[in-house]
Scaffold this active site. Structure first.
Site, mmCIF file in Angstrom:
data_model
loop_
_atom_site.group_PDB
_atom_site.id
_atom_site.type_symbol
_atom_site.label_atom_id
_atom_site.label_comp_id
_atom_site.label_asym_id
_atom_site.label_seq_id
_atom_site.Cartn_x
_atom_site.Cartn_y
_atom_site.Cartn_z
ATOM 1 N N ARG A 1 23.658 -60.830 7.278
ATOM 2 C CA ARG A 1 24.384 -62.128 7.839
ATOM 3 C C ARG A 1 23.920 -63.287 6.879
ATOM 4 N NH1 ARG A 1 25.168 -60.007 13.310
ATOM 5 N NH2 ARG A 1 27.182 -59.772 13.720
ATOM 6 N N SER B 1 18.967 -59.861 6.466
ATOM 7 C CA SER B 1 19.745 -59.621 7.354
ATOM 8 C C SER B 1 21.281 -59.693 6.580
ATOM 9 C CB SER B 1 20.037 -60.715 8.371
ATOM 10 O OG SER B 1 21.623 -60.710 8.965
ATOM 11 N N HIS C 1 17.291 -52.505 5.533
ATOM 12 C CA HIS C 1 17.656 -50.781 5.801
ATOM 13 C C HIS C 1 17.013 -49.809 5.279
ATOM 14 C CE1 HIS C 1 21.545 -53.679 6.678
ATOM 15 N NE2 HIS C 1 21.294 -52.992 7.831
ATOM 16 N N VAL D 1 11.336 -56.697 7.562
ATOM 17 C CA VAL D 1 11.292 -56.959 6.233
ATOM 18 C C VAL D 1 11.783 -58.321 6.033
ATOM 19 C CG1 VAL D 1 11.939 -56.264 3.791
ATOM 20 C CG2 VAL D 1 11.782 -54.599 5.698
ATOM 21 N N GLN E 1 17.545 -54.810 20.846
ATOM 22 C CA GLN E 1 18.244 -53.511 20.713
ATOM 23 C C GLN E 1 17.208 -52.337 20.726
ATOM 24 O OE1 GLN E 1 21.575 -52.831 17.477
ATOM 25 N NE2 GLN E 1 19.969 -52.230 16.670
ATOM 26 N N LYS F 1 13.656 -56.096 13.789
ATOM 27 C CA LYS F 1 14.549 -57.251 13.648
ATOM 28 C C LYS F 1 15.492 -57.330 14.778
ATOM 29 C CE LYS F 1 17.249 -60.322 11.387
ATOM 30 N NZ LYS F 1 18.528 -59.878 11.713
ATOM 31 N N ASP F 2 16.074 -56.185 15.541
ATOM 32 C CA ASP F 2 16.706 -56.428 16.743
ATOM 33 C C ASP F 2 15.879 -55.960 17.836
ATOM 34 O OD1 ASP F 2 19.889 -57.073 15.628
ATOM 35 O OD2 ASP F 2 18.595 -55.765 14.000
ATOM 36 N N GLY G 1 15.349 -50.942 13.536
ATOM 37 C CA GLY G 1 14.246 -52.330 13.157
ATOM 38 C C GLY G 1 13.964 -53.058 14.280
HETATM 39 P P1 AMP Z 1 22.470 -53.796 11.175
HETATM 40 O O1 AMP Z 1 23.273 -53.106 9.859
HETATM 41 O O2 AMP Z 1 22.317 -55.110 10.966
HETATM 42 O O3 AMP Z 1 23.170 -53.211 12.493
HETATM 43 O O4 AMP Z 1 21.049 -53.072 11.343
HETATM 44 C C1 AMP Z 1 20.831 -51.567 11.230
HETATM 45 C C2 AMP Z 1 19.260 -51.442 11.386
HETATM 46 O O5 AMP Z 1 18.695 -52.043 10.480
HETATM 47 C C3 AMP Z 1 18.852 -51.713 12.771
HETATM 48 O O6 AMP Z 1 18.006 -51.155 13.519
HETATM 49 C C4 AMP Z 1 18.076 -53.166 12.415
HETATM 50 O O7 AMP Z 1 17.097 -53.813 13.398
HETATM 51 C C5 AMP Z 1 17.636 -52.953 11.132
HETATM 52 N N1 AMP Z 1 17.333 -53.917 10.211
HETATM 53 C C6 AMP Z 1 18.145 -54.937 9.730
HETATM 54 N N2 AMP Z 1 17.513 -56.071 9.157
HETATM 55 C C7 AMP Z 1 16.246 -55.574 9.141
HETATM 56 C C8 AMP Z 1 15.132 -56.163 8.580
HETATM 57 N N3 AMP Z 1 15.016 -57.355 8.050
HETATM 58 N N4 AMP Z 1 13.791 -55.450 8.925
HETATM 59 C C9 AMP Z 1 13.919 -54.285 9.543
HETATM 60 N N5 AMP Z 1 14.915 -53.818 9.910
HETATM 61 C C10 AMP Z 1 15.982 -54.277 9.883
#
Ligand code: AMP
Length: 290
Positions: free
Chosen positions: A191, A189, A37, A180, A157, A153-154, A151
């Site tokens: 999670r 993550s 994040h 990352v 999305q 990562k998703d 990110g």
């Molecule tokens: P989340 O809080 O999991 O909903 O993620 C919020 C944002 O952070 C989303 O755009 C995710 O894709 C991004 N994000 C989460 N984990 C990572 C990561 N390891 N690397 C890059 N972006 C991330």
């Protein structure tokens, strides 16, 4: 950094930032912030002047039996991380009733992106992306950002949001940030903290499998089946891993492909359960020219 919890206060602060500071950049998150994040926030700082980070665990993107109640909520720690990083200017952390005054279940308006939401995670999480696109539209309406950062990562999305913005002529530029990872390859993550030590030790198989498939493509493999077979073998070598999907799709349409075309952008994507914890990972690559 200003903490805002009401829609009206956030709207007012964003309007004032637009008037006085210049470009507003939004980073939507569900909190329990980690270095992934913070990388998005860093990119947001490079993209504009006022950086709004939202922390909202959005009930409408969780399905029946998913981890909405258990999802980590750590607003105080999140606030401290952002303060220490020193880039975010506004932290927007509304309650569920602030965002959905009649209750989330009584929301009668949603934004739906078709087709792209039916593959990969969408096939297993019906309604998930409708919840995401709806809440992101709400956040865009509240903060009116010039730029929003998401990110890779998703990956699904990101593709869905890009499509929504294009289809609806939303006046916002979407910026994607690379994944990352921990030093052993596991994608960061919120999670990951659910994993037991044993599960955590096996979780790097997701990225190992993806990297092995990338190496096969770089060596000239154009058929998808052997790629999937090899990825499955690697994931199955972890006794606690239960793959949900192992897919190769076109990176833009997200349509499944059987054969790769030289020059094509493809997405290798996996979702794997470790016990109750569902992890996702992906790699985007350009198929080498002939
Ligand atoms: P989340 O809080 O999991 O909903 O993620 C919020 C944002 O952070 C989303 O755009 C995710 O894709 C991004 N994000 C989460 N984990 C990572 C990561 N390891 N690397 C890059 N972006 C991330």
């Amino acid at each position: 950094m200003e903490l805002l919890t009401s829609v009206a206060a956030m709207r007012h602060a964003a309007e004032s930032a637009r008037a006085h500071r210049g470009r507003v950049v939004l980073v939507p998150t569900m909190g329990a912030l980690h270095a992934g994040h913070l990388k998005l926030v860093e990119e947001a700082g490079a993209q504009g002047d006022a950086v709004v980070v939202s922390v909202f665990v959005n009930p409408t993107q969780f399905g029946e039996g998913e981890d909405f109640d258990a999802y980590p909520r750590k607003l105080e720690a999140d606030r401290k991380l952002l303060e220490d990083q020193g880039i975010a200017t506004h932290l927007f952390a509304p309650t569920v009733s602030e965002m959905y005054p009649d209750g989330a279940a009584a929301q009668r308006t949603s934004v739906v992106v078709e087709k792209l939401t039916t593959t990969l995670c969408g096939a297993y999480r019906p309604g998930h992306f409708d919840g995401v696109t709806t809440v992101v539209t709400m956040l865009f309406e509240i903060t009116k950002p010039h730029v929003a950062v998401f990110g890779q990562k998703d990956a699904q999305q990101l593709a869905v949001i890009r499509r929504m913005v294009r289809d609806l002529h939303m006046p916002v530029t979407i910026v994607g940030v690379p994944i990352v990872r921990e030093s052993d390859g596991l994608a960061l993550s919120s999670r990951n903290q659910y994993l037991s030590d044993e599960e955590r030790a096996q979780a790097p198989v997701l990225y190992e499998a993806l990297q092995e498939a990338v190496a096969m493509v770089e060596e000239g493999e154009l058929l998808v089946e052997p790629l999937v077979v090899r990825m499955r073998e690697i994931i199955d070598s972890a006794p606690l891993a239960e793959p949900q999907y192992i897919s190769v799709v076109d990176a833009d349409s997200l349509d499944a492909v059987d054969q790769l075309n030289p020059g094509q952008q493809v997405l290798l994507a996996v979702a794997v359960y470790f016990g109750e914890t569902r992890l996702i990972d992906n790699v985007r690559l350009t198929v080498p020219p002939e």
